[in-house]
Design a protein around this motif. Structure first.
Motif, PDB file in Angstrom:
ATOM      1  N   UNK A 135       0.799  -1.232   0.000  1.00  0.00           N
ATOM      2  CA  UNK A 135       0.000   0.000   0.000  1.00  0.00           C
ATOM      3  C   UNK A 135       0.837   1.289   0.000  1.00  0.00           C
ATOM      4  N   UNK A 136       1.913   1.394   0.815  1.00  0.00           N
ATOM      5  CA  UNK A 136       2.665   2.658   0.798  1.00  0.00           C
ATOM      6  C   UNK A 136       3.244   2.985  -0.582  1.00  0.00           C
ATOM      7  N   UNK A 148      -5.618  11.442 -12.179  1.00  0.00           N
ATOM      8  CA  UNK A 148      -6.374  10.685 -11.175  1.00  0.00           C
ATOM      9  C   UNK A 148      -7.151  11.673 -10.315  1.00  0.00           C
ATOM     10  N   UNK A 149      -8.420  11.312  -9.975  1.00  0.00           N
ATOM     11  CA  UNK A 149      -9.205  12.191  -9.111  1.00  0.00           C
ATOM     12  C   UNK A 149      -9.639  11.494  -7.818  1.00  0.00           C
ATOM     13  N   UNK A 150      -9.546  10.164  -7.752  1.00  0.00           N
ATOM     14  CA  UNK A 150      -9.923   9.460  -6.517  1.00  0.00           C
ATOM     15  C   UNK A 150      -8.834   9.646  -5.459  1.00  0.00           C
ATOM     16  N   UNK A 151      -9.165   9.350  -4.169  1.00  0.00           N
ATOM     17  CA  UNK A 151      -8.136   9.443  -3.130  1.00  0.00           C
ATOM     18  C   UNK A 151      -6.947   8.522  -3.439  1.00  0.00           C
ATOM     19  N   UNK A 152      -5.800   8.842  -2.843  1.00  0.00           N
ATOM     20  CA  UNK A 152      -4.580   8.059  -3.107  1.00  0.00           C
ATOM     21  C   UNK A 152      -3.917   7.586  -1.824  1.00  0.00           C
ATOM     22  N   UNK A 153      -4.558   7.830  -0.672  1.00  0.00           N
ATOM     23  CA  UNK A 153      -3.928   7.464   0.601  1.00  0.00           C
ATOM     24  C   UNK A 153      -3.930   5.946   0.798  1.00  0.00           C
ATOM     25  N   UNK A 154      -3.088   5.506   1.740  1.00  0.00           N
ATOM     26  CA  UNK A 154      -2.911   4.052   1.961  1.00  0.00           C
ATOM     27  C   UNK A 154      -4.212   3.376   2.396  1.00  0.00           C
ATOM     28  N   UNK A 155      -4.996   4.082   3.191  1.00  0.00           N
ATOM     29  CA  UNK A 155      -6.256   3.495   3.662  1.00  0.00           C
ATOM     30  C   UNK A 155      -7.182   3.206   2.465  1.00  0.00           C
ATOM     31  N   UNK A 158       2.104   6.142  -3.185  1.00  0.00           N
ATOM     32  CA  UNK A 158       3.012   7.186  -3.691  1.00  0.00           C
ATOM     33  C   UNK A 158       2.816   7.395  -5.193  1.00  0.00           C
ATOM     34  N   UNK A 159       2.705   6.289  -5.961  1.00  0.00           N
ATOM     35  CA  UNK A 159       2.575   6.547  -7.410  1.00  0.00           C
ATOM     36  C   UNK A 159       1.163   6.996  -7.786  1.00  0.00           C
TER      37      UNK A 159
END
Ligand SMILES: CC(C)(COP(=O)(O)OP(=O)(O)OC[C@H]1O[C@@H](n2cnc3c(N)ncnc32)[C@H](O)[C@@H]1OP(=O)(O)O)[C@@H](O)C(=O)NCCC(=O)NCCS
Length: 154
Positions: A11-12, A27-34, A16-17
């Motif tokens: 996930x990390x 990209x418009x969706x969230x990108x965080x690890x969760x 990042x990418x």
């Protein structure tokens, strides 16, 4: 390039990418690890979440194949597959997406899927061209999107 199942420890690096894609306006969706874990790696409707990696283990991209359930938020017919593809910007046009789709198609066949939906923003020329090249065809165009399908043959 090797394809394997994604694991939570990825996930990390994936996050990042995805942030790089977002900063490039791809990209418009969230990108965080969760989000990566909950929506991609560990989603309960997953058939497969695969990553492609370089010889040194660097993740180059991921592709998610979900089963469309009755209540799916995408408006996809129940029982179809739903696909998503995300390739690291500096690995684009190297066949990562093509390699991932070969693996995803195998998973779709094993799962007995007949059709796969790809919903793409209408402005996303890269995504539209990629899915066309993989053999997807447009079947509906809700506001702002182009929905394509792939017919799985055994
Ligand atoms: C769209 C995306 C998945 C393509 O991945 P990729 O690894 O670059 O694709 P590949 O190198 O395997 O390309 C396969 C074929 O798709 C087509 N294609 C892919 N990207 C293209 C582009 N930018 N322009 C034109 N054709 C393209 C080509 O026909 C290509 O075959 P070729 O290289 O032999 O000409 C990648 O650019 C990406 O992750 N973009 C951001 C997220 C996104 O848009 N996801 C998809 C929609 S949700």
């Amino acid at each position: 390039m090797k394809v394997r199942q994604a694991v939570v420890d990825d996930a990390p690096e994936i996050s990042i990418f995805l942030q790089e894609l977002a900063s490039l306006g791809k990209r418009s969706s969230p990108s965080d690890q969760e989000f990566v874990c909950g929506q991609y790696i560990d989603h309960p409707d997953n058939i497969q979440c695969a990553v492609a990696e370089d010889e040194d283990g660097t993740i180059l991209g991921l592709q998610i194949l979900k089963m469309a359930t009755e209540s799916n938020i995408y408006g996809v017919a129940q029982g179809w597959g739903i696909i998503g593809t995300h390739v690291k910007p500096n690995a684009a046009r190297r066949g990562v997406g093509r390699t991932l789709f070969a693996a995803t198609l195998n998973a779709a066949k094993s799962a007995g899927l007949h059709k796969i939906d790809a919903s793409i923003a209408e402005t996303n020329v890269d995504g539209l061209t990629y899915y066309d090249a993989m053999g997807f065809c447009t079947y509906r165009t809700p506001k702002g999107k182009v929905c394509k399908f792939y017919e799985v043959t055994v």
